[in-house]
Design a protein around this motif. Structure first.
Motif, PDB file in Angstrom:
ATOM      1  N   TYR A   1      51.911  36.568  38.521  1.00 11.31           N
ATOM      2  CA  TYR A   1      52.410  35.845  37.347  1.00 11.31           C
ATOM      3  C   TYR A   1      51.464  35.940  36.148  1.00 11.31           C
ATOM      4  N   LEU A   2      50.473  36.846  36.259  1.00 13.57           N
ATOM      5  CA  LEU A   2      49.530  36.991  35.147  1.00 13.57           C
ATOM      6  C   LEU A   2      49.954  38.142  34.242  1.00 13.57           C
ATOM      7  N   ASP A   3      49.755  37.962  32.933  1.00 15.83           N
ATOM      8  CA  ASP A   3      50.037  39.049  32.001  1.00 15.83           C
ATOM      9  C   ASP A   3      48.833  39.997  31.962  1.00 15.83           C
ATOM     10  N   GLU A   4      48.988  41.116  31.237  1.00 14.45           N
ATOM     11  CA  GLU A   4      47.951  42.168  31.250  1.00 14.45           C
ATOM     12  C   GLU A   4      46.587  41.649  30.810  1.00 14.45           C
ATOM     13  N   GLN A   5      46.583  40.840  29.761  1.00 14.79           N
ATOM     14  CA  GLN A   5      45.323  40.319  29.207  1.00 14.79           C
ATOM     15  C   GLN A   5      44.567  39.489  30.247  1.00 14.79           C
ATOM     16  N   HIS A   6      45.298  38.662  31.013  1.00 14.45           N
ATOM     17  CA  HIS A   6      44.635  37.774  31.964  1.00 14.45           C
ATOM     18  C   HIS A   6      44.346  38.471  33.294  1.00 14.45           C
ATOM     19  N   ILE A   7      45.084  39.559  33.581  1.00 11.03           N
ATOM     20  CA  ILE A   7      44.718  40.389  34.731  1.00 11.03           C
ATOM     21  C   ILE A   7      43.359  41.034  34.463  1.00 11.03           C
ATOM     22  N   GLU A   8      43.155  41.487  33.216  1.00  9.35           N
ATOM     23  CA  GLU A   8      41.858  42.063  32.828  1.00  9.35           C
ATOM     24  C   GLU A   8      40.743  41.034  32.971  1.00  9.35           C
ATOM     25  N   TRP A   9      41.036  39.798  32.571  1.00 10.08           N
ATOM     26  CA  TRP A   9      40.035  38.720  32.670  1.00 10.08           C
ATOM     27  C   TRP A   9      39.678  38.470  34.132  1.00 10.08           C
ATOM     28  N   LEU A  10      40.702  38.395  35.008  1.00  8.03           N
ATOM     29  CA  LEU A  10      40.462  38.156  36.438  1.00  8.03           C
ATOM     30  C   LEU A  10      39.706  39.330  37.059  1.00  8.03           C
ATOM     31  N   LYS A  11      40.026  40.535  36.604  1.00  3.23           N
ATOM     32  CA  LYS A  11      39.337  41.730  37.102  1.00  3.23           C
ATOM     33  C   LYS A  11      37.833  41.626  36.826  1.00  3.23           C
ATOM     34  N   ARG A  12      37.488  41.262  35.580  1.00  3.62           N
ATOM     35  CA  ARG A  12      36.061  41.134  35.223  1.00  3.62           C
ATOM     36  C   ARG A  12      35.398  40.030  36.048  1.00  3.62           C
ATOM     37  N   TYR A  13      36.122  38.932  36.238  1.00  2.58           N
ATOM     38  CA  TYR A  13      35.581  37.799  37.008  1.00  2.58           C
ATOM     39  C   TYR A  13      35.255  38.240  38.443  1.00  2.58           C
ATOM     40  N   LEU A  14      36.197  38.937  39.087  1.00  2.00           N
ATOM     41  CA  LEU A  14      36.002  39.332  40.486  1.00  2.00           C
ATOM     42  C   LEU A  14      34.946  40.429  40.628  1.00  2.00           C
ATOM     43  N   LEU A  15      34.826  41.283  39.621  1.00  2.00           N
ATOM     44  CA  LEU A  15      33.776  42.316  39.664  1.00  2.00           C
ATOM     45  C   LEU A  15      32.388  41.682  39.676  1.00  2.00           C
ATOM     46  N   ASP A  16      32.242  40.560  38.948  1.00  3.54           N
ATOM     47  CA  ASP A  16      30.943  39.875  38.865  1.00  3.54           C
ATOM     48  C   ASP A  16      30.767  38.828  39.968  1.00  3.54           C
ATOM     49  N   TYR A  17      31.786  38.647  40.822  1.00  2.07           N
ATOM     50  CA  TYR A  17      31.758  37.575  41.825  1.00  2.07           C
ATOM     51  C   TYR A  17      30.784  37.932  42.942  1.00  2.07           C
ATOM     52  N   GLU A  18      29.765  37.088  43.137  1.00  2.00           N
ATOM     53  CA  GLU A  18      28.711  37.408  44.105  1.00  2.00           C
ATOM     54  C   GLU A  18      29.135  37.121  45.543  1.00  2.00           C
ATOM     55  N   ASN A  19      30.034  36.159  45.730  1.00  2.00           N
ATOM     56  CA  ASN A  19      30.439  35.775  47.078  1.00  2.00           C
ATOM     57  C   ASN A  19      31.546  36.692  47.603  1.00  2.00           C
ATOM     58  N   ALA A  20      31.998  36.404  48.822  1.00  4.82           N
ATOM     59  CA  ALA A  20      33.021  37.245  49.457  1.00  4.82           C
ATOM     60  C   ALA A  20      34.421  36.814  49.032  1.00  4.82           C
ATOM     61  N   PHE A  21      35.353  37.773  49.040  1.00  2.63           N
ATOM     62  CA  PHE A  21      36.757  37.393  48.861  1.00  2.63           C
ATOM     63  C   PHE A  21      37.668  38.332  49.652  1.00  2.63           C
ATOM     64  N   ILE A  22      38.837  37.783  49.998  1.00  2.00           N
ATOM     65  CA  ILE A  22      39.911  38.571  50.615  1.00  2.00           C
ATOM     66  C   ILE A  22      41.084  38.503  49.653  1.00  2.00           C
ATOM     67  N   LEU A  23      41.574  39.668  49.257  1.00  2.00           N
ATOM     68  CA  LEU A  23      42.612  39.762  48.226  1.00  2.00           C
ATOM     69  C   LEU A  23      43.829  40.496  48.768  1.00  2.00           C
ATOM     70  N   ILE A  24      44.994  39.846  48.706  1.00  2.00           N
ATOM     71  CA  ILE A  24      46.261  40.525  48.998  1.00  2.00           C
ATOM     72  C   ILE A  24      46.866  40.926  47.657  1.00  2.00           C
ATOM     73  N   SER A  25      47.162  42.208  47.490  1.00  2.00           N
ATOM     74  CA  SER A  25      47.775  42.642  46.234  1.00  2.00           C
ATOM     75  C   SER A  25      48.482  43.976  46.423  1.00  2.00           C
ATOM     76  N   HIS A  26      49.626  44.127  45.721  1.00  8.13           N
ATOM     77  CA  HIS A  26      50.319  45.425  45.674  1.00  8.13           C
ATOM     78  C   HIS A  26      50.081  46.094  44.323  1.00  8.13           C
ATOM     79  N   ASP A  27      49.207  45.503  43.512  1.00 12.01           N
ATOM     80  CA  ASP A  27      48.862  46.069  42.198  1.00 12.01           C
ATOM     81  C   ASP A  27      47.689  47.030  42.412  1.00 12.01           C
ATOM     82  N   ILE A  28      47.999  48.312  42.577  1.00 15.12           N
ATOM     83  CA  ILE A  28      46.984  49.281  43.011  1.00 15.12           C
ATOM     84  C   ILE A  28      45.844  49.457  41.997  1.00 15.12           C
ATOM     85  N   PRO A  29      46.122  49.606  40.669  1.00 17.51           N
ATOM     86  CA  PRO A  29      44.995  49.722  39.732  1.00 17.51           C
ATOM     87  C   PRO A  29      44.051  48.507  39.815  1.00 17.51           C
TER      88      PRO A  29
END
Length: 518
Positions: free
Chosen positions: A192-220
């Motif tokens: 439900y995120l638009d392109e601008q906020h997908i970019e924001w979440l991408k940057r957030y997760l790239l800098d995220y020091e802890n572990a995460f498990i992500l389910i996604s069909h958005d390949i890029p």
């Protein structure tokens, strides 16, 4: 250090097995992409490891004192809470510490010297905890995150009960990110995120020091944030180091090697069985035949997993529409307040239009106003002649307790049961899915049932609101092919440029018309 250990996990629904003795480990700092076709059990796995669902057998063990944050789109937000309230609730544990500390200060007024000393000793660590966790800048942190996710555009004092599914998801994601848990579990966060906020979440997760498990069909998106892939297929869970593209390379090689080994073994089995059949009755060759039979009996036979049905979407086309599809004159959309400037728009036969822009600016409202589902604030909409409209809504409002067969049969009562089953199978659903209730299906399988209705009704105008949400890679690729081949008109909302750019003849950026301030 293992943060999560899963041993010999087995689970199923009725006679449909989902996992068979699956094991899994999550280590500190791992950024995992959990992938697989619709219905393979990704969300079920998340529900089991968070304790929402009990497995049939197996063990799930979390490390001690681990804080887990789970983005679950089914979380209920209470009426009367504002967006700010929900975001600030991420810091509830700090507010509890503050209350405990204030209680100690109140006791100091009547405390004896000994009690005073004890209270002062107790207050110190609590005060340090508040300071170290940025308690005194909570409001600034909430504002900063709200801006990043576009929540300030909605208004932080808005009641959460009045919001769309997409806006609610964004708020839950914001709360989760503010909590800064040791482990993030994210189930389709970009839906439900638009392109601008997908970019924001991408940057957030790239800098995220802890572990995460992500389910996604958005390949890029997956490729940009994960360093490990766990692939769920045929009741198994297999680990691959690297991003999704690397997984595909390794997976294809493994698949080809397995197919080659299977063919070699089948040839050997056929030769051995032929020898045994020809020689077991003869006294002179009986021993050799028994030796071959022993070899056959001990052989570890390679089994090829059944190919999952691939979806085939072919839209039934109605007669050609008139030249004009729709026109709007000074159309102002919205509910209580205007969401747009006065719009004078038109669509002609042959156009395939993608609507883009940030969440909450009225893309869905515009579609529904054009279709006549909601009254505009002012202005008018004129629909063209001979229109046969197929509408795919972003989210279904009601829970569905019918079976998939009944769901399609109700729409197309003249079809035979065989034809109904064939129509659902064409959309990539197996017999077990087809006979299940719609309510127990995964998000992607539910979307395929809805697409089944759409492709089997004649249309010359498709109105599609985020049709790729929940769809797996194969279904998304097939839908894209079908829409490119469709000769009718298309009005499409999508936040995935990879999906809509090859389909659309025109792209309308709704941010140019909105009354919202960015």
């Amino acid at each position: 250090m293992s943060l999560l250990t899963v041993n010999n996990l087995s689970h199923g629904f009725g006679d449909r097995a989902i996992f068979d003795h699956v094991s899994f480990r999550l280590l500190k700092g791992e950024h995992i992409g959990l992938i697989g076709a619709n219905g393979e059990g990704k969300s079920t796995f998340m529900n089991i490891i968070t304790g929402k669902l009990q497995p049939d057998s197996g063990k799930v063990e979390w490390a001690k004192r681990i804080r887990v944050g789970y983005l679950d789109q089914h979380t209920v937000l209470q009426k009367g809470q504002t967006i700010r309230d929900v975001l600030k609730s991420a810091f509830q544990y700090l507010f509890d510490i503050e209350a405990e500390m204030n209680n100690m200060y109140m006791k100091m007024g009547e405390a004896s010297p000994e009690e005073m000393e004890q209270l002062l000793e107790g207050v110190g660590p609590l005060q340090d905890m508040l300071t170290n966790n940025d308690f005194y800048v909570i409001d600034a942190k909430v504002e900063e995150l709200a801006r990043g996710l576009g929540l300030t555009d909605i208004g932080l004092e808005r009641d959460v009960h009045d919001l769309s599914g997409g806006q609610r998801t964004k708020i839950l994601l914001g709360k989760l990110l503010l909590e800064k848990p040791d482990i993030l579990l994210l189930d389709e966060p970009t839906n439900y995120l638009d392109e601008q906020h997908i970019e924001w979440l991408k940057r957030y997760l790239l800098d995220y020091e802890n572990a995460f498990i992500l389910i996604s069909h958005d390949i890029p998106f997956l490729n940009s944030v994960v360093n490990l892939i766990y692939h769920m297929e045929n009741q198994e869970l297999n680990r691959y180091v690297g991003d999704y593209d690397h997984f595909i390379e390794v997976y294809e090689v493994k698949k080809q090697q397995l197919e080659a080994a299977f063919k070699r073994q089948q040839k050997e089995i056929a030769e051995l069985e032929d020898f045994v059949a020809r020689n077991k009755a003869r006294v002179s060759t009986r021993n050799m035949a028994m030796s071959r039979q022993k070899k056959l009996d001990k052989m570890d036979v390679i089994e090829m997993s059944k190919e999952k049905p691939k979806p085939h979407f072919n839209f039934k086309e109605a007669r050609t529409s008139g030249k004009m599809i729709f026109e709007t004159k000074d159309l102002v959309i919205g509910y209580d307040t205007p969401l747009s400037k006065p719009l004078t728009l038109s669509m002609e036969r042959g156009q395939k239009i993608a609507l883009t822009g940030a969440n909450g600016i009225g893309k869905t409202t515009l579609l529904r106003s054009i279709l006549g589902e909601i009254k505009p604030i002012s202005g008018e909409v004129t629909l063209g002649e001979y229109l046969h409209i197929g509408y795919f809504e972003q989210e279904m409002k009601t829970e569905n307790s019918q079976t998939c067969i009944d769901e399609i049969w109700n729409e197309f009562p003249s079809l035979t049961q065989y034809e109904v089953r064939s129509a659902l199978a064409q959309c990539g659903l197996t017999t077990k899915h087809i006979e299940s209730k719609v309510s127990v299906l995964s998000g992607g399988e539910k979307a395929k049932v809805r697409l089944c209705k759409l492709i089997n009704r004649e249309s010359n105008l498709l109105v599609l609101d985020e049709p790729t949400n929940h769809l797996d890679v194969d279904a998304k690729d097939e839908l894209k092919r079908a829409l490119k081949a469709y000769k009718g008109n298309i009005l499409l909302i999508s936040h995935e440029p990879d999906f809509y750019q090859d389909i659309a003849t025109d792209i309308w950026n709704c941010e140019n018309w909105t009354t919202k301030v960015f």
